[in-house]
Design an enzyme around this catalytic site. Sequence first.
Site: not given
Length: 246
Positions: A100, A195, A225
């Site tokens: 991320s 996600d 995610h």
Amino acid sequence: MSKYTFKSSFATEFEYIPPKNNCPTVLYLHGFCSDCWGKKPETVKAFCLERGWGLFRFDYAGHGSDRENFEKADFEIWKNQMLEVIDQAIEGDIVCVGSSMGGWLSLLAAIERPQRVKGVIGLAAAPNFVRRFAAMVTPEQQRQLQDEGRFSYGNADFSYVITQRFIDTAMENCLPEEQSWPVLCPVHLIQGMQDASLPWQSALDFAASIASEQVEVKLLKTSNHRLNDDVAAAELYNSLANIVNI
């Protein structure tokens, strides 16, 4: 667990496994409001131990072992911590694996230390995600930012605290939208199609923005995610095995 004290005076837990036989070292960079001790970094560690690669992982200031200082930290501090580790703690070639926000930091590492970073693996990489946050700020949240310097945000995957100092420093480090990103090493982007934090199509846009001609995008239809499922772990392992030639 040992703690690394940075020049910024933040001290966080870390792990360092030196490489063998001139192998590269993986620098694992975790996500926003996360830490470096979950399933993904453990998959990386297993690969490194098997292949003789090095591993360096650490909690950012205000995260994990230092979470009580979250509101004292910001994106610029996290970037500088990463560069300090590259410059002071690791020798030889580096492969950045970033989850991320860690994917954003990994790309910045490849831009700012191109002679050291030989590959980037982005796990639901989220460069420039602060712009999405800023665009979604409601009038009430804007008032909270002005009055308290922070507000809370959540979705199906995560809940976050967003501070004004994070927004300001992250905005200053956004990659250009109208130019290619000068990342010249191989890049693998692993992205879940379930996600809730980042539209999976973003991975295709990021791939198009990266200057390197060696970019792979892996879309995982049932992953979210977190990319903590077995399919995502297998693709991470495959990317580690194929990102660089040694």
